[in-house]
Design a protein around this motif. Structure first.
Motif, PDB file in Angstrom:
ATOM      1  N   LEU B  42       0.833  -1.197   0.000  1.00  0.00           N
ATOM      2  CA  LEU B  42       0.000   0.000   0.000  1.00  0.00           C
ATOM      3  C   LEU B  42       0.873   1.253   0.000  1.00  0.00           C
ATOM      4  O   LEU B  42       0.620   2.198  -0.752  1.00  0.00           O
ATOM      5  CB  LEU B  42      -0.901  -0.026   1.240  1.00  0.00           C
ATOM      6  CG  LEU B  42      -2.256   0.655   1.109  1.00  0.00           C
ATOM      7  CD1 LEU B  42      -3.014   0.118  -0.086  1.00  0.00           C
ATOM      8  CD2 LEU B  42      -3.057   0.450   2.374  1.00  0.00           C
ATOM      9  N   PHE B 237      -5.598  19.593   3.169  1.00  0.00           N
ATOM     10  CA  PHE B 237      -7.012  19.517   3.559  1.00  0.00           C
ATOM     11  C   PHE B 237      -7.478  20.861   4.100  1.00  0.00           C
ATOM     12  O   PHE B 237      -8.560  21.335   3.762  1.00  0.00           O
ATOM     13  CB  PHE B 237      -7.174  18.449   4.641  1.00  0.00           C
ATOM     14  CG  PHE B 237      -8.241  17.445   4.350  1.00  0.00           C
ATOM     15  CD1 PHE B 237      -8.258  16.784   3.138  1.00  0.00           C
ATOM     16  CD2 PHE B 237      -9.221  17.157   5.280  1.00  0.00           C
ATOM     17  CE1 PHE B 237      -9.229  15.848   2.859  1.00  0.00           C
ATOM     18  CE2 PHE B 237     -10.204  16.222   5.017  1.00  0.00           C
ATOM     19  CZ  PHE B 237     -10.210  15.563   3.801  1.00  0.00           C
ATOM     20  N   ALA B 240      -8.072  23.253   1.379  1.00  0.00           N
ATOM     21  CA  ALA B 240      -9.342  22.988   0.696  1.00  0.00           C
ATOM     22  C   ALA B 240     -10.512  23.536   1.508  1.00  0.00           C
ATOM     23  O   ALA B 240     -11.416  24.185   0.970  1.00  0.00           O
ATOM     24  CB  ALA B 240      -9.503  21.496   0.458  1.00  0.00           C
ATOM     25  N   ALA B 279     -11.094  16.825  -7.635  1.00  0.00           N
ATOM     26  CA  ALA B 279     -11.437  15.967  -6.495  1.00  0.00           C
ATOM     27  C   ALA B 279     -10.610  14.692  -6.528  1.00  0.00           C
ATOM     28  O   ALA B 279     -10.131  14.226  -5.486  1.00  0.00           O
ATOM     29  CB  ALA B 279     -12.927  15.646  -6.498  1.00  0.00           C
ATOM     30  N   ILE B 282      -7.025  15.522  -5.384  1.00  0.00           N
ATOM     31  CA  ILE B 282      -6.952  15.804  -3.947  1.00  0.00           C
ATOM     32  C   ILE B 282      -7.079  14.495  -3.159  1.00  0.00           C
ATOM     33  O   ILE B 282      -6.335  14.234  -2.211  1.00  0.00           O
ATOM     34  CB  ILE B 282      -8.023  16.838  -3.544  1.00  0.00           C
ATOM     35  CG1 ILE B 282      -7.409  17.875  -2.623  1.00  0.00           C
ATOM     36  CG2 ILE B 282      -9.179  16.239  -2.804  1.00  0.00           C
ATOM     37  CD1 ILE B 282      -8.347  18.998  -2.273  1.00  0.00           C
ATOM     38  N   CYS B 283      -8.010  13.616  -3.565  1.00  0.00           N
ATOM     39  CA  CYS B 283      -8.194  12.341  -2.862  1.00  0.00           C
ATOM     40  C   CYS B 283      -6.948  11.469  -2.995  1.00  0.00           C
ATOM     41  O   CYS B 283      -6.516  10.842  -2.031  1.00  0.00           O
ATOM     42  CB  CYS B 283      -9.413  11.593  -3.387  1.00  0.00           C
ATOM     43  SG  CYS B 283     -10.956  12.436  -3.058  1.00  0.00           S
ATOM     44  N   MET B 286      -4.222  12.837  -0.727  1.00  0.00           N
ATOM     45  CA  MET B 286      -4.507  12.494   0.660  1.00  0.00           C
ATOM     46  C   MET B 286      -4.205  11.031   0.913  1.00  0.00           C
ATOM     47  O   MET B 286      -3.557  10.663   1.884  1.00  0.00           O
ATOM     48  CB  MET B 286      -5.981  12.749   0.993  1.00  0.00           C
ATOM     49  CG  MET B 286      -6.430  14.160   0.895  1.00  0.00           C
ATOM     50  SD  MET B 286      -5.534  15.219   1.982  1.00  0.00           S
ATOM     51  CE  MET B 286      -6.051  14.562   3.531  1.00  0.00           C
ATOM     52  N   PHE B 287      -4.696  10.197  -0.015  1.00  0.00           N
ATOM     53  CA  PHE B 287      -4.499   8.752   0.116  1.00  0.00           C
ATOM     54  C   PHE B 287      -3.019   8.424   0.184  1.00  0.00           C
ATOM     55  O   PHE B 287      -2.560   7.739   1.102  1.00  0.00           O
ATOM     56  CB  PHE B 287      -5.161   8.048  -1.074  1.00  0.00           C
ATOM     57  CG  PHE B 287      -4.742   6.626  -1.264  1.00  0.00           C
ATOM     58  CD1 PHE B 287      -5.333   5.625  -0.509  1.00  0.00           C
ATOM     59  CD2 PHE B 287      -3.769   6.284  -2.185  1.00  0.00           C
ATOM     60  CE1 PHE B 287      -4.954   4.312  -0.671  1.00  0.00           C
ATOM     61  CE2 PHE B 287      -3.385   4.976  -2.353  1.00  0.00           C
ATOM     62  CZ  PHE B 287      -3.977   3.990  -1.595  1.00  0.00           C
ATOM     63  N   ASN B 290      -1.156   9.644   3.302  1.00  0.00           N
ATOM     64  CA  ASN B 290      -1.567   8.914   4.499  1.00  0.00           C
ATOM     65  C   ASN B 290      -1.008   7.497   4.536  1.00  0.00           C
ATOM     66  O   ASN B 290      -0.492   7.053   5.561  1.00  0.00           O
ATOM     67  CB  ASN B 290      -3.090   8.870   4.598  1.00  0.00           C
ATOM     68  CG  ASN B 290      -3.634  10.088   5.305  1.00  0.00           C
ATOM     69  OD1 ASN B 290      -3.212  10.410   6.401  1.00  0.00           O
ATOM     70  ND2 ASN B 290      -4.541  10.786   4.661  1.00  0.00           N
ATOM     71  N   VAL B 291      -1.097   6.755   3.414  1.00  0.00           N
ATOM     72  CA  VAL B 291      -0.574   5.384   3.445  1.00  0.00           C
ATOM     73  C   VAL B 291       0.944   5.396   3.566  1.00  0.00           C
ATOM     74  O   VAL B 291       1.524   4.526   4.215  1.00  0.00           O
ATOM     75  CB  VAL B 291      -1.019   4.538   2.225  1.00  0.00           C
ATOM     76  CG1 VAL B 291      -2.498   4.281   2.280  1.00  0.00           C
ATOM     77  CG2 VAL B 291      -0.611   5.151   0.925  1.00  0.00           C
ATOM     78  N   ASP B 294       1.671   6.015   7.223  1.00  0.00           N
ATOM     79  CA  ASP B 294       1.430   4.792   7.995  1.00  0.00           C
ATOM     80  C   ASP B 294       2.530   3.771   7.754  1.00  0.00           C
ATOM     81  O   ASP B 294       3.018   3.114   8.675  1.00  0.00           O
ATOM     82  CB  ASP B 294       0.077   4.174   7.606  1.00  0.00           C
ATOM     83  CG  ASP B 294      -1.075   4.954   8.210  1.00  0.00           C
ATOM     84  OD1 ASP B 294      -0.806   5.866   9.011  1.00  0.00           O
ATOM     85  OD2 ASP B 294      -2.233   4.653   7.880  1.00  0.00           O
TER      86      ASP B 294
END
Lengths: 314, 306
Positions: B42, B237, B240, B279, B282-283, B286-287, B290-291, B294
């Motif tokens: 991921l 974020f 936005a 959109a 941006i997604c 973010m994705f 974040n992964v 992590d």
């Protein structure tokens, strides 16, 4: 405990005072005045307005006037529409926003913990991946996109739900979509936290013992695993509440809900200082109270935590 | 009997050099982390997406020569064509060029405010953790008070104060953004400063600055980097959200937040199409951040080492 509580409450009041002062200083530093509209006002009218809001007094007097207002919880009239009291704004907006926030928090907590538990019990299996995908979607999609998407699907296309102003259980169905939109981000956060914290707990010896005793799976998870795994979630609740407040600005706007967030954004647009300061104070107050409640609730969730001793160290 | 023993047993060939030989190739902290994060599918997907978006943000506005601000009144709200690769928005502006310019702006805001958080947070957290006592109390309480004003509220007030624009947005985000970072650094420093090697450095007469910069901060680098990776998407974020609330980057400058919120407003009149590209980017941003964050957290955590 009583001593600790007193100390915490005094500290909360101190924090609130600092917040009020900082906000006041920042607002006074902003160039221009709230009456600067499209057309310039005659000098006499401006002077009258300044006198009405006591803006012609020395700053220090304004500050004490202001503190007095905060202490007596009387924020006075709005600077934009003299007929409306800020207290009325807050009294109308706060219950709506609170209801929305609490509903969203409930959805986020229940579904988030459920999702996290499912993911941890099916570690590296389909259930885990599904929960992870839902959690990642929750953190990746901005709430206004999510809100608009929900409107397109459920209102425009399927016509099963509607949205608009709601009050308590009156028009309650109008609050479903905004609550979901607001819950998405905290739900994802809670699901991720629950998953990782459950994974740590579930492999420990006492869980094996519980299994060996022949306890039911549900009892093991709820009474033994979850109770120990829930602590990180409780400590994250402060941040989650802040996110709910921020989210509510956006969600209330998208769904046209007349809450405190919407009132705050309008006051920002019109530079209504009195309203901005009042909202900041209300929001900070809520946040400080929640932090206090969370800290106290630690002792009930985990009896090993001793706040009185902890207070000395931290 | 002695003869037999000699046949049955052979003296072991003891070579002192070989005993000290390290069989496993020696890995530095970062090499080890890289090996581990490569196994995390991921996180790798996130890294690839991020690289592609970064690449497009750099070359996007170069390979298409349309202007990002020019309004083409005879090409309003058009679907993709040879002239406008991603179509045009409600003002007749080219979405392709705006999208990648906007990605530049959003990434710039995200990365610069993460770097500012890094500098301020590490400095304050480091000093608070190392000095302890009253200094620690004052700095941490200050952060706590700043944090009990809802983060977005402070940012909004600062945006009013400084006026709209990229710089004021970054400043506003930095004012509150350093608090979580300083807490993390303080916690790490509190742990590390008691270790023997710091005592050794002190006994050699190293001063505070040296110990902080050469010993404490480098050893706290893992959690710091994870936090930076997670700060970037938070700033994007926030950008936005601010844009949606009308406090974004002023027109005609595009940013992902401005484009998405414009498109969300345009949906009301039935234009779904405009929303798709900003959109999605941006997604995806973010994705991937974040992964990646992590994944880094898992990779840099020595407890999870196999």
């Amino acid at each position: 405990m009583a001593k600790y509580l007193m100390k915490r409450i005094l500290y909360a009041i101190f924090t609130l005072w600092i917040v009020v002062t900082i906000t006041f200083v920042m607002m006074m530093g902003v160039p221009g005045n709230p009456f600067a509209g499209e057309k310039a006002l005659p000098q006499a009218v401006l002077d009258n307005l300044m006198a009405f809001y006591k803006l012609d007094q020395p700053l220090i007097m304004q500050y004490f006037n202001y503190l007095l207002r905060v202490v007596t919880l009387d924020f006075g009239p709005s600077m934009r529409s003299q007929s409306t009291d800020i207290n009325t704004y807050i009294a109308n907006g706060l219950p709506v926003s609170m209801q929305l926030g609490l509903q969203a928090l409930l959805v986020a907590l229940v579904l988030g913990v459920l999702l996290g538990v499912i993911a941890s019990l099916n570690h590296n299996k389909v259930g885990d991946y599904l929960a992870t995908v839902i959690a990642i979607v929750g953190v990746s999609v901005p709430s206004f996109v999510m809100g608009r998407f929900l409107i397109i699907v459920f209102v425009t296309n399927f016509k099963v739900l509607s949205f608009g102003a709601f009050h308590g259980f009156e028009n309650w169905s109008y609050s479903i979509l905004p609550s979901i939109a607001l819950a998405a981000l905290p739900l994802a956060t809670i699901a991720r936290l629950t998953r990782s914290s459950m994974l740590e707990v579930i492999n420990q010896e006492y869980i094996k013992t519980a299994r060996a005793k022949g306890l039911k799976q549900s009892a093991i998870i709820i009474k033994h695993a979850l109770r120990n795994a829930i602590l990180p979630i409780v400590s994250a609740l402060g941040t989650i509440t802040t996110n709910l407040v921020t989210g509510s600005f956006v969600v209330e706007r998208i769904f046209g809900i007349p809450g405190l967030g919407e009132a705050f954004i309008k006051s920002v647009e019109s530079r209504d200082y009195a309203m901005i300061i009042a909202s900041t104070v209300v929001y900070s107050f809520i946040l400080i109270v929640i932090t206090l409640v969370i800290d106290i609730s630690y002792t009930f969730i985990d009896p090993r935590i001793n706040l009185v001793g902890g207070a000395k160290n931290g | 009997m002695d003869e037999n023993k000699k046949i049955m047993f052979e003296p072991a060939n003891i070579n002192p050099d070989e005993m000290e030989l390290i069989k496993r190739p020696s890995l530095s902290y970062w090499k080890d982390a890289w090996i581990r994060i490569r196994k995390n599918k991921l996180a790798m997907v996130g890294l690839v997406i991020l690289t592609v978006i970064l690449f497009m943000a750099i070359i996007g506005p170069i390979i298409n020569t349309n202007s990002y601000s020019k309004q083409n009144y005879d090409h309003m709200q058009e679907l993709p064509s040879r002239l406008f690769w991603f179509g045009t928005d409600e003002g007749g502006r080219d979405i392709f060029v705006r999208l990648w310019r906007g990605t530049r702006v959003s990434l710039f805001i995200g990365i610069i405010s993460a770097l500012l958080d890094l500098v301020i947070g590490v400095l304050i957290g480091g000093i608070a953790g190392y000095k302890g006592g009253a200094v620690d109390d004052i700095l941490m309480r200050f952060g706590e008070i700043l944090y009990s004003i809802p983060y977005m509220l402070t940012v909004i007030i600062f945006m009013i104060y400084l006026g709209p624009g990229v710089n004021s947005m970054i400043a506003a985000l930095a004012v509150t953004g350093w608090v979580p970072m300083s807490r993390i650094v303080r916690g790490e420093v509190l742990k590390i400063k008691e270790l023997e090697f710091v005592q050794a450095a002190k006994s050699f007469g190293a001063d505070t600055k040296w110990i902080l910069l050469k010993h404490l901060i480098p050893n706290a680098m893992g959690p710091i980097i994870v936090n930076v990776t997670l700060t970037v998407p938070r700033a994007i974020f926030s950008e936005a959200t601010l844009s949606f609330l009308g406090l974004g980057v002023p027109a005609p400058q595009p940013s992902l937040g401005v484009m998405t919120s414009d498109a969300v407003q345009a949906v009301v009149v039935g234009t779904y199409y405009e929303l798709l590209f900003p959109a999605t980017v941006i997604c995806l941003l973010m994705f991937s951040f974040n992964v990646l964050g992590d994944g880094l957290r898992d990779a840099l955590d020595p407890k999870l080492r196999k």
